[in-house]
Design a protein around this motif. Structure first.
Motif, short mmCIF file in Angstrom:
data_model
loop_
_atom_site.label_atom_id
_atom_site.label_comp_id
_atom_site.label_asym_id
_atom_site.label_seq_id
_atom_site.Cartn_x
_atom_site.Cartn_y
_atom_site.Cartn_z
N LEU A 6 0.85 -1.18 0.00
CA LEU A 6 0.00 0.00 0.00
C LEU A 6 0.88 1.23 0.00
N LEU A 7 0.48 2.22 -0.71
CA LEU A 7 1.28 3.43 -0.76
C LEU A 7 0.82 4.41 0.31
N PRO A 8 1.77 5.19 0.81
CA PRO A 8 1.39 6.16 1.84
C PRO A 8 0.40 7.19 1.31
N SER A 9 0.27 7.28 0.00
CA SER A 9 -0.65 8.27 -0.54
C SER A 9 -2.12 7.89 -0.30
N LEU A 10 -2.35 6.66 0.16
CA LEU A 10 -3.74 6.28 0.48
C LEU A 10 -4.12 6.93 1.81
N LEU A 11 -4.19 8.23 1.81
CA LEU A 11 -4.39 8.92 3.08
C LEU A 11 -5.85 8.89 3.50
N LEU A 12 -6.03 8.84 4.78
CA LEU A 12 -7.39 8.79 5.32
C LEU A 12 -7.70 10.15 5.91
N ARG A 108 -0.14 11.55 10.89
CA ARG A 108 -0.39 11.33 9.47
C ARG A 108 -0.63 9.85 9.26
N SER A 109 -1.38 9.57 8.21
CA SER A 109 -1.71 8.19 7.93
C SER A 109 -0.53 7.52 7.23
N ILE A 110 -0.14 6.36 7.71
CA ILE A 110 1.00 5.65 7.11
C ILE A 110 0.49 4.58 6.14
N SER A 111 -0.49 3.80 6.57
CA SER A 111 -1.04 2.80 5.68
C SER A 111 -2.36 2.27 6.23
N LYS A 112 -3.05 1.54 5.36
CA LYS A 112 -4.33 0.94 5.79
C LYS A 112 -4.14 -0.40 6.48
N GLY A 113 -3.00 -1.05 6.28
CA GLY A 113 -2.80 -2.39 6.81
C GLY A 113 -3.53 -3.42 5.96
N VAL A 136 -2.03 -5.83 15.56
CA VAL A 136 -3.00 -6.93 15.59
C VAL A 136 -4.38 -6.42 15.18
N HIS A 137 -4.85 -6.96 14.07
CA HIS A 137 -6.21 -6.70 13.58
C HIS A 137 -6.58 -7.93 12.77
N ASP A 138 -7.53 -8.71 13.22
CA ASP A 138 -7.79 -10.02 12.60
C ASP A 138 -6.51 -10.83 12.51
N GLY A 139 -5.75 -10.93 13.57
CA GLY A 139 -4.49 -11.66 13.55
C GLY A 139 -3.30 -10.71 13.48
N LEU A 140 -2.11 -11.32 13.58
CA LEU A 140 -0.88 -10.53 13.61
C LEU A 140 -0.49 -10.04 12.22
N GLN A 141 -0.08 -8.77 12.14
CA GLN A 141 0.47 -8.21 10.91
C GLN A 141 1.86 -7.67 11.24
N VAL A 142 2.78 -7.85 10.30
CA VAL A 142 4.16 -7.45 10.56
C VAL A 142 4.64 -6.56 9.42
N SER A 143 5.28 -5.45 9.77
CA SER A 143 5.85 -4.56 8.76
C SER A 143 7.35 -4.48 8.98
N ALA A 144 8.11 -4.47 7.90
CA ALA A 144 9.56 -4.34 8.02
C ALA A 144 10.04 -2.98 7.54
N GLY A 147 5.89 0.42 8.86
CA GLY A 147 4.43 0.43 8.83
C GLY A 147 3.82 0.74 7.48
N ILE A 148 4.64 0.80 6.42
CA ILE A 148 4.08 1.11 5.09
C ILE A 148 3.50 -0.16 4.45
N ASN A 149 4.32 -1.20 4.39
CA ASN A 149 3.85 -2.47 3.83
C ASN A 149 3.75 -3.52 4.93
N TRP A 150 2.80 -4.41 4.78
CA TRP A 150 2.53 -5.39 5.83
C TRP A 150 2.45 -6.79 5.26
N LYS A 151 2.84 -7.76 6.08
CA LYS A 151 2.50 -9.13 5.72
C LYS A 151 1.89 -9.82 6.93
#
Ligand code: HEC
Length: 398
Positions: A6-12, A108-113, A136-144, A147-151
């Motif tokens: 997800l790109l940081p430009s997906l601002l909320l 500022r918004s970093i990503s939607k996850g 943690v949102h519906d299980g564990l998410q990890v960003s390296a 916080g921009i990209n998640w797996k």
């Protein structure tokens, strides 16, 4: 599932609600969800609350975030001091991952996850590699990458309550859960249980792992060593800490109980008191009542009426009745003075553990004990004592 980029430009956009600029009594800011220390030398206590981010100064709360939102997750990135947050605005919808580089004034918004926008209720940032963020949102998410990209991460321990990243290894993290304290060496892909008591919170500070363990209280172990747990304090009564924060020098700790109350220690966790501190007994009656309480009641009902501390025996014995908190946290205030007096003089019909005190105490002594206990209650509890506890108008401030 494939990682989503997800790109940081997906601002909320935020729902902007008026800012509370003046200092407010702490009761006015609604539910507090999490705590951290920020600012120079990590001295300013920050509260993540139902209506935004607040600083706690001189016994009151002052809103610092420009936006009002329900702060569900909050974590301080230990290297730069940036704050990560997640939650939702009053009108609904989730905010994904937010970051503040000005101590919580603006986010500022970093990503939607993944499957976002997410509402991370647990958030942790590694101090070894601050680009590693866990949510943690519906299980564990990890960003390296901050916080921009998640797996998606591995399966979390059941009944998870809190996460904390290690101070030693980049991919290591701890998880507090109702089923114990767990550790993972591989970003949460697999977990090993290291404490088997229910653990309600965990915090890592300068290589020390602090945990709140039901039945053991606040415990600490050094991560670099053999992880020998040392008990710091086990007099929390019926309170458990759902979150706590610690200053950089490790001297001041502030905890949040399941009742939403703040507790403070200024001696590395050895002694705790309410924050703001409860006023000392003032009247002759309250002072005498305090002595009566300390002599006859404190052994069961805890220091300053916090209730009987959870013990292994109590937690594992069927039908065990804990002595309830008599300060404002439980429901002693639902009873009138006459009802409280009756229980004290006649004992509990349910258990001989709460004996009749009429052979030991005079009626005046019992009334003094009640006066002392009421000095520990909040304004609402005093005003709405007895049947009025059911009266919404009274609870709401009228
Ligand atoms: C040996 C332990 C013990 C001691 C000592 C003790 N209590 Fe209790 N107390 C209990 C227990 C257990 C209960 C819960 C009884 C129940 O649930 O029926 C209780 C209940 C109460 C209640 C009712 C609270 C509520 O919310 O309904 C009051 C009031 C109370 N105690 C006051 C006192 C006072 C005042 C003293 C000292 C004079 C005292 N107790 C000493 C164990 C103790």
């Amino acid at each position: 599932m494939k990682p989503k980029y997800l790109l940081p430009s997906l601002l909320l956009s935020f729902a902007l609600t008026p800012l509370m600029t003046k200092a407010e009594p702490i009761e006015n800011i609604g539910h507090i969800h999490n705590l951290t220390f920020a600012g120079e030398n990590q001295q300013t206590l920050i509260l993540g609350a139902h209506i935004g981010l607040f600083s706690y100064e001189q016994n009151s709360a002052k809103q610092i975030s420009k936006e009002s939102f329900d702060v569900m997750g909050l974590s301080r990135e230990p290297v730069s001091g940036a704050l990560y947050a997640s939650g939702h605005p009053a009108k609904g919808g989730n905010l994904g991952l937010l970051r503040s580089d000005d101590e919580g004034k603006t986010f500022r918004s970093i990503s939607k996850g993944i499957n976002g926008p997410v509402d991370f209720h647990q958030l942790a940032v590694s101090s070894v590699d601050p680009k590693i963020v866990y949510g943690v949102h519906d299980g564990l998410q990890v960003s390296a990458d901050g916080g921009i990209n998640w797996k998606e991460g591995g399966k979390l321990p059941p009944k998870l309550l809190q996460l904390a990243a290690s101070d030693i290894k980049p991919n290591k993290l701890f998880a507090a859960s109702e089923q114990g304290l767990f550790v993972s060496d591989n970003n949460g892909d697999s977990w090993q249980r290291i404490l088997s008591y229910p653990t309600t919170s965990v915090l890592v500070n300068k290589g020390s792992i602090f945990a709140f363990v039901v039945g053991k209280g606040l415990v600490v172990a050094e991560e670099a060593e053999e992880m020998q747990w040392r008990e710091i304090n086990n007099t929390f009564g019926s309170q458990v800490l759902l979150d706590f924060a610690i200053t950089a020098d490790g001297h001041r700790l502030v905890g949040l109980s399941q009742y939403g109350a703040l507790l403070e220690s200024v001696d590395q966790g050895r002694n705790w008191q309410s924050l703001p501190a409860k006023p000392l007994p003032v009247t002759v009656q309250e002072k005498n009542g305090q002595i009566i309480f300390q002599t006859n009641c404190q052994s069961c009902h805890g220091i300053a009426g916090v209730g009987e501390t959870y013990s292994t025996e109590g937690l594992t014995t069927k039908g065990y009745i804990f002595a309830p908190a008599l300060n404002g946290s439980a429901h002693a205030w639902h009873h009138t003075d006459d009802q409280l007096l009756k229980t004290i003089m006649e004992g509990s019909p349910r258990t001989s553990k709460m004996p009749a005190w009429k052979a030991t105490l005079s009626k005046d002594d019992a009334l003094d004990a009640i006066a002392y206990l009421k000095s520990l209650w909040g304004e609402t509890q005093k005003r709405c004592q007895g049947p009025k506890h059911m009266d919404r108008a009274c609870i709401g401030g009228k």
